[in-house]
Design an enzyme around this catalytic site. Structure first.
Site, PDB file in Angstrom:
ATOM      1  N   ARG A 127     -25.767 -13.815  -2.530  1.00 23.61           N
ATOM      2  CA  ARG A 127     -24.973 -14.731  -1.697  1.00 23.61           C
ATOM      3  C   ARG A 127     -25.079 -16.169  -2.210  1.00 23.61           C
ATOM      4  O   ARG A 127     -26.149 -16.636  -2.583  1.00 23.61           O
ATOM      5  CB  ARG A 127     -25.497 -14.677  -0.253  1.00 23.61           C
ATOM      6  CG  ARG A 127     -24.808 -15.681   0.665  1.00 23.61           C
ATOM      7  CD  ARG A 127     -24.992 -15.335   2.108  1.00 23.61           C
ATOM      8  NE  ARG A 127     -26.320 -15.643   2.631  1.00 23.61           N
ATOM      9  CZ  ARG A 127     -26.677 -15.423   3.897  1.00 23.61           C
ATOM     10  NH1 ARG A 127     -25.819 -14.881   4.742  1.00 23.61           N
ATOM     11  NH2 ARG A 127     -27.887 -15.709   4.306  1.00 23.61           N
ATOM     12  N   ARG A 162     -28.955 -20.591  -1.011  1.00 23.18           N
ATOM     13  CA  ARG A 162     -29.813 -21.139   0.047  1.00 23.18           C
ATOM     14  C   ARG A 162     -31.267 -20.914  -0.315  1.00 23.18           C
ATOM     15  O   ARG A 162     -31.619 -19.879  -0.865  1.00 23.18           O
ATOM     16  CB  ARG A 162     -29.521 -20.424   1.371  1.00 23.18           C
ATOM     17  CG  ARG A 162     -28.442 -21.070   2.194  1.00 23.18           C
ATOM     18  CD  ARG A 162     -28.029 -20.232   3.358  1.00 23.18           C
ATOM     19  NE  ARG A 162     -29.142 -19.721   4.172  1.00 23.18           N
ATOM     20  CZ  ARG A 162     -28.981 -19.029   5.297  1.00 23.18           C
ATOM     21  NH1 ARG A 162     -27.774 -18.776   5.736  1.00 23.18           N
ATOM     22  NH2 ARG A 162     -30.023 -18.598   5.981  1.00 23.18           N
TER      23      ARG A 162
HETATM   24  P1  AMP Z   1     -29.324 -18.344   9.658  1.00 23.92           P
HETATM   25  O1  AMP Z   1     -28.466 -19.277   8.898  1.00 23.92           O
HETATM   26  O2  AMP Z   1     -28.724 -17.941  10.970  1.00 23.92           O
HETATM   27  O3  AMP Z   1     -29.766 -17.158   8.821  1.00 23.92           O
HETATM   28  O4  AMP Z   1     -30.660 -19.147  10.032  1.00 23.92           O
HETATM   29  C1  AMP Z   1     -31.500 -19.684   9.033  1.00 23.92           C
HETATM   30  C2  AMP Z   1     -32.873 -20.005   9.618  1.00 23.92           C
HETATM   31  O5  AMP Z   1     -32.731 -20.974  10.686  1.00 23.92           O
HETATM   32  C3  AMP Z   1     -33.604 -18.830  10.266  1.00 23.92           C
HETATM   33  O6  AMP Z   1     -34.296 -18.039   9.314  1.00 23.92           O
HETATM   34  C4  AMP Z   1     -34.542 -19.568  11.216  1.00 23.92           C
HETATM   35  O7  AMP Z   1     -35.619 -20.164  10.507  1.00 23.92           O
HETATM   36  C5  AMP Z   1     -33.665 -20.711  11.718  1.00 23.92           C
HETATM   37  N1  AMP Z   1     -32.907 -20.333  12.932  1.00 23.92           N
HETATM   38  C6  AMP Z   1     -31.559 -20.216  13.046  1.00 23.92           C
HETATM   39  N2  AMP Z   1     -31.203 -19.887  14.302  1.00 23.92           N
HETATM   40  C7  AMP Z   1     -32.360 -19.789  15.002  1.00 23.92           C
HETATM   41  C8  AMP Z   1     -32.662 -19.452  16.348  1.00 23.92           C
HETATM   42  N3  AMP Z   1     -31.707 -19.151  17.237  1.00 23.92           N
HETATM   43  N4  AMP Z   1     -33.973 -19.437  16.725  1.00 23.92           N
HETATM   44  C9  AMP Z   1     -34.942 -19.750  15.862  1.00 23.92           C
HETATM   45  N5  AMP Z   1     -34.736 -20.057  14.564  1.00 23.92           N
HETATM   46  C10 AMP Z   1     -33.456 -20.080  14.128  1.00 23.92           C
END
Ligand code: AMP
Length: 216
Positions: A127, A162
């Site tokens: 990705r 990322r």
């Molecule tokens: P994502 O882009 O949704 O994969 O999120 C990337 C990272 O952000 C995750 O691995 C967490 O460290 C943090 N994160 C995103 N959303 C949440 C949430 N609702 N609660 C806690 N950590 C979050």
């Protein structure tokens, strides 16, 4: 309609959100995007959450709930809401219900994009994300030279990997999902709000066709 998109890392929540925004003009909140932006700008919250994100662990509930409260005070729910990456714990799901009920609203459906771990790992390793507009693409079928020169098809900016999209962090993110976020699936199931689509279909547009049948 207000929907929560559930699914492990790399299940396609961001990609399916893009389809939903385009087709229905829904309001979209991605907590991952909000947090990455806070880290990039090195805000107070951004500095606090950076290490959790790098290691693939969840940011503490209090921090994420504060961020969501602020976001909720600014949004217009009239066109419907897509929540992508939130809630990720049962505490967050309960808090979300409270916050929505305070504005006379609710979650109508939780859609689980069900994707096996092998698919997730392969997908995340290839990705790439646009630094500028957040477009999500894949280098799975590109050769080395094409990967080096890969630009965003939407805005032409650089596509980057990322920091948390590498294999060891992915394995932890999958583990975190299974331990802390999978119970959220049961939370919505118990409320008869859970629907599921196969996230392993090779074409994201086919996954979207199935999502559309659930939200019409
Ligand atoms: P994502 O882009 O949704 O994969 O999120 C990337 C990272 O952000 C995750 O691995 C967490 O460290 C943090 N994160 C995103 N959303 C949440 C949430 N609702 N609660 C806690 N950590 C979050």
């Amino acid at each position: 309609m207000n929907i929560v998109l559930l699914g492990g890392p790399g299940a396609g929540k961001g990609t399916q959100s893009d389809f939903l925004i385009k087709e229905f003009g829904m309001m979209h909140i991605s907590t991952g995007d909000l947090l990455r932006d806070a880290v990039e700008r090195q805000t107070e919250a951004g500095i606090k959450v950076e290490s959790y994100m790098k290691s693939g662990n969840l940011v503490p509930d209090e921090i994420i709930i504060e961020i969501m409260k602020e976001k909720f005070s600014q949004i217009d729910l009239s066109k419907g809401l897509i929540l992508d990456g939130f809630p990720r714990t049962v505490v967050q799901a309960q808090k979300l219900d409270t916050m929505l009920s305070e504005i006379n609203s609710k979650i109508d459906k939780a859609i689980l994009i069900d994707t096996p771990n092998e698919v997730i790992i392969n997908r995340i390793c290839s990705r790439r994300t646009c630094k500028n507009c957040g477009f999500i693409g894949s280098v799975a079928n590109l050769d080395d030279e094409e990967v080096k020169n890969y630009r965003c098809p939407k805005c032409g900016d650089k596509m980057i990997q990322r920091e948390d999209d590498n294999k060891s962090v992915i394995l932890n993110r999958i583990d975190v999902y299974e331990k802390q976020t999978a119970p959220v699936v049961d939370y919505y199931k118990n409320k008869n709000k859970l629907f599921s689509v196969d996230g392993s279909l090779p074409a994201p547009s086919n996954v979207f066709e199935n999502i559309k049948t659930l939200i019409k």
